[in-house]
Scaffold this active site. Structure first.
Site, mmCIF file in Angstrom:
data_model
loop_
_atom_site.group_PDB
_atom_site.id
_atom_site.type_symbol
_atom_site.label_atom_id
_atom_site.label_comp_id
_atom_site.label_asym_id
_atom_site.label_seq_id
_atom_site.Cartn_x
_atom_site.Cartn_y
_atom_site.Cartn_z
ATOM 1 N NE ARG A 1 6.822 0.838 5.711
ATOM 2 C CZ ARG A 1 5.511 0.599 5.795
ATOM 3 N NH1 ARG A 1 5.044 -0.628 5.634
ATOM 4 N NH2 ARG A 1 4.666 1.579 6.023
ATOM 5 N NE ARG B 1 -2.609 -0.319 3.260
ATOM 6 C CZ ARG B 1 -3.584 -1.082 2.807
ATOM 7 N NH1 ARG B 1 -4.453 -0.591 1.972
ATOM 8 N NH2 ARG B 1 -3.689 -2.327 3.201
ATOM 9 C CB THR B 2 3.246 2.627 2.495
ATOM 10 O OG1 THR B 2 2.319 2.367 3.556
ATOM 11 C CG2 THR B 2 3.926 3.951 2.762
ATOM 12 C CG HIS C 1 3.768 5.183 8.495
ATOM 13 N ND1 HIS C 1 4.252 5.768 7.339
ATOM 14 C CD2 HIS C 1 2.819 4.313 8.093
ATOM 15 C CE1 HIS C 1 3.613 5.264 6.309
ATOM 16 N NE2 HIS C 1 2.737 4.393 6.737
ATOM 17 C CE LYS D 1 26.212 -7.543 -2.622
ATOM 18 N NZ LYS D 1 26.438 -6.821 -3.883
#
Lengths: 338, 338, 338
Positions: free
Chosen positions: B107, B57-58, B135, B86
């Site tokens: 995110r 969604r985001t 958020h 890595k």
């Protein structure tokens, strides 16, 4: 049917006039697919390309087709990357995602799921394959290819001969193609397979009811002698009782250059719904035919681009404006013309 | 705050005037989000959409918002696909990726990581969720939705009543929304939850210090009778000592059509930070409300697009030029207007 | 070489004049990479960005470079997401995908696979790394960076001094860079490594045959005293017999601010083919140099964008038209100029 705002969920939704219209629009897309001209007709539009099951070919084909009309693509690949993994309903997912897109393509592992998604979506949805159920754009691109190849020989969809070879029992592709062929006239079909993998009776009956002539056989060489199209499919060995039994059939249903040259009319067209397994033990359509001009399997995938461009333009109601937003480009590419 | 070149990391960075400006710009984005007009104001600009934790969604909302302003999106999904796997530092990653992008959304599973990334980035960074921390664009779109829904009823953010329901202890969303509400006046808040899942004292104190009236209760029906907004959240059953205890509360905090009709004022707005779990055993916001005009949950996600478009335009300093690079389009879509 | 329609598979395919042409075009790309101007020269063109092995940096760099010229990107990440996982041949994959793209970048875990793919492709293919074999655009961006950094000091590629440090035996990057340096004159190279990880004899011989002066040593401090460029690489500890033996070398080949300040000429340029491992136990290029003006490692990745833009424009034959399809933009960004 009215294409504007419609969903494309199943080949069953088409009448003959619909097919003719889609193919007519597809015929106009060549210059854009070859980038002789570029169009911005879908500038600012977004395709939600939702592939909840892995796919490279179909996913890229839909995405490229939308890009070629000037639109942008947002994409999801794999069920784990999706909010659905958290227990969200298809209804919620469809309501949300259709706010981010102007049109959605969806592949989903479960039969029927794309139709359920489409019912809740606020924008048109194209079924990119829902499990064992349907993959309507594959059937359309196959039929479009047959039409185009026949036209090169002065023939048409209403009077031609096709042989389908291989595992005709399980192949979603050949079933859908046969449904579409019922919309046309005087098709002669030969189904070549081991008896255990024969085309389902329901499909055969539907074709006969449409007035077509159907022959069922397990003899390859004799049956491909007088056809316009040979449509090869994969022998799905995992369905056989034993490896030995599978091997028994496999040799008879392999098409290679020697068999083709000895038995087929020279300009017989060879098709296959890719991917084909090219490893030596499978190889149902031999790589020694790779350079043969009759091999149409890559023309099939090229045509898929044209058919998908046509559908996007029609569902969004812009098929008449493509040229209006176009400009020619100076361009160098060694891409083979579609 | 000066938006040009700024990062969006936390709701704490906003003053009231900032919120008003963002919402003012968001109000102008509708015609572009509905594709009545298309703009090229961000042509040639690239969003680096870095989702190191799965999200559909985001991620799609940010990407679509950038596309709708004419920009392009380069994307990374999942930590394993990233060079960070890595052993590369966030500093190096930020220095490199900010050379490929004009703005970055990130995110990341770890709290604080996006701020660390932003400190090294050469371009603006928007926090798309950093673990249990923040958020901020979710809080902004929630507040923007409340403002818009209230406006439809002739009310404003400075004098309204909201009930928040469910697991208020752990919900990142409701905490951030409450912080933003402290910037406004005369809000009446009712927190409805089992005592074990009550809103943290710090949040309640902050709201009271801002002059708001706060009621804490575990009674659903009586408490939703006189509010403008009902904000439902998920009961996080995995936090309870036993399934039996969870079941004890669950029935009382489920909102469905019958409870809504019997207890709420008719035009009470229903919100929820999706995803909601629609399976029978969860179902905190019943699907029998799906067609109810008061259900604003999909207007919330639609509004998210407008708020994110506004932020992109403001951080890149082009919010005044959106119309200048616009043209109208002929367009057919059955998309519901945002 | 003729760039139009060509593949970029190996550094061995270049002559000196080719390098000069690529770098000349790269020099013109700055205003577009900094978005002072935007161009639509590749409008309607599609890059097939096929990364069958995880990569963030290189994948995003190729994609961003194509976007900055106005083109669109279709992408595949990971072998499992690919039709190749179903046993499809590279030949078939190439024939199909080249119908969806105007140019393809491919990373593949197997040496030689990208060349095999390119042989069947109908559009130009750029090798984005094929296992231990080649990664030609990395070598080009390294050389381009050296040229640019030297120019800032009034020097040129035909007369400069470079020290390469670390695991020179296994580093694909340094091998390719040395091959390219054979096209130039009077380069003085110092290879600093433990004897067990020395530059392969074949590379050393090739450089000497080109007339270059080569010194092989295991002494770090003395050897970096009189060079223009220090090119640091990772000590690949997993190749040593024991952790103790690895630790023995590691201290001597770590470059940090103190060693740099004490031993190097002040304007010596520091390079590294990222990613570097910044954890304390590795840290071959210390983070205490992060703010040092000589540290060119992020200028390297920035330059990668310019070199890749140049290659795209040249392979597609539009390098002379970039400005023709350009317009200036009003734009705010805190991105550091490339």
């Amino acid at each position: 049917m009215d294409f504007i705002g419609a969903n494309i969920l199943s080949v069953s939704q088409f009448e003959r006039a619909d097919i003719d219209r889609v193919f007519g629009v597809a015929d106009t897309m060549g210059p854009y697919a070859r980038r002789e001209k570029v169009t911005r007709v879908l500038e600012g539009a977004i395709l939600g390309n939702m592939f909840l099951e892995p796919s490279t070919r179909t996913r890229l084909s839909f995405g490229a087709a939308f890009n070629l009309l000037g639109g942008m693509v947002r994409e999801t690949v794999g069920i784990t990357a999706s909010a659905m993994a958290k227990g969200e309903s298809l209804y919620d997912t469809a309501r949300v995602l259709s706010g981010y897109s102007d049109i959605i393509c969806m592949r989903h592992p479960q039969a029927g799921s794309v139709a359920e998604f489409a019912a809740a979506s606020r924008v048109p949805v194209i079924n990119g394959g829902d499990g064992a159920n349907e993959h309507p754009t594959q059937a359309l691109l196959d039929l479009y290819t047959i039409r185009k190849e026949l036209a090169g020989k002065g023939r048409a969809l209403d009077d031609f001969r096709i042989a389908m070879i291989g595992d005709l029992k399980h192949g979603r592709t050949v079933h859908s193609l046969c449904k579409l062929l019922c919309l046309f006239e005087k098709v002669q079909l030969t189904f070549i397979s081991p008896p255990e993998l024969a085309m389902p009776d329901a499909v055969v009956e539907q074709l006969r009811a449409a007035g077509h002539q159907v022959t069922v056989t397990d003899q390859l060489e004799a049956s491909i002698a007088h056809v316009d199209i040979v449509y090869s499919t994969r022998i799905q060995e995992e369905r056989f009782a034993s490896q030995e039994e599978a091997n028994l059939y496999r040799g008879r249903f392999r098409l290679n250059r020697e068999i083709f040259t000895r038995h087929c009319e020279p300009n017989t067209v060879i098709m296959h719904p890719l991917p084909r397994d090219s490893r030596a033990e499978a190889n149902e359509l031999d790589t020694d035919l790779n350079e043969h001009p009759s091999l149409a399997i890559f023309r099939q995938t090229d045509n898929g681009l044209l058919v998908r461009m046509a559908l996007f333009a029609m569902l969004l109601g812009v098929e008449g404006d493509v040229d209006k937003y176009a400009r020619p480009v100076r361009w160098h590419s060694r891409r083979t013309p579609i």
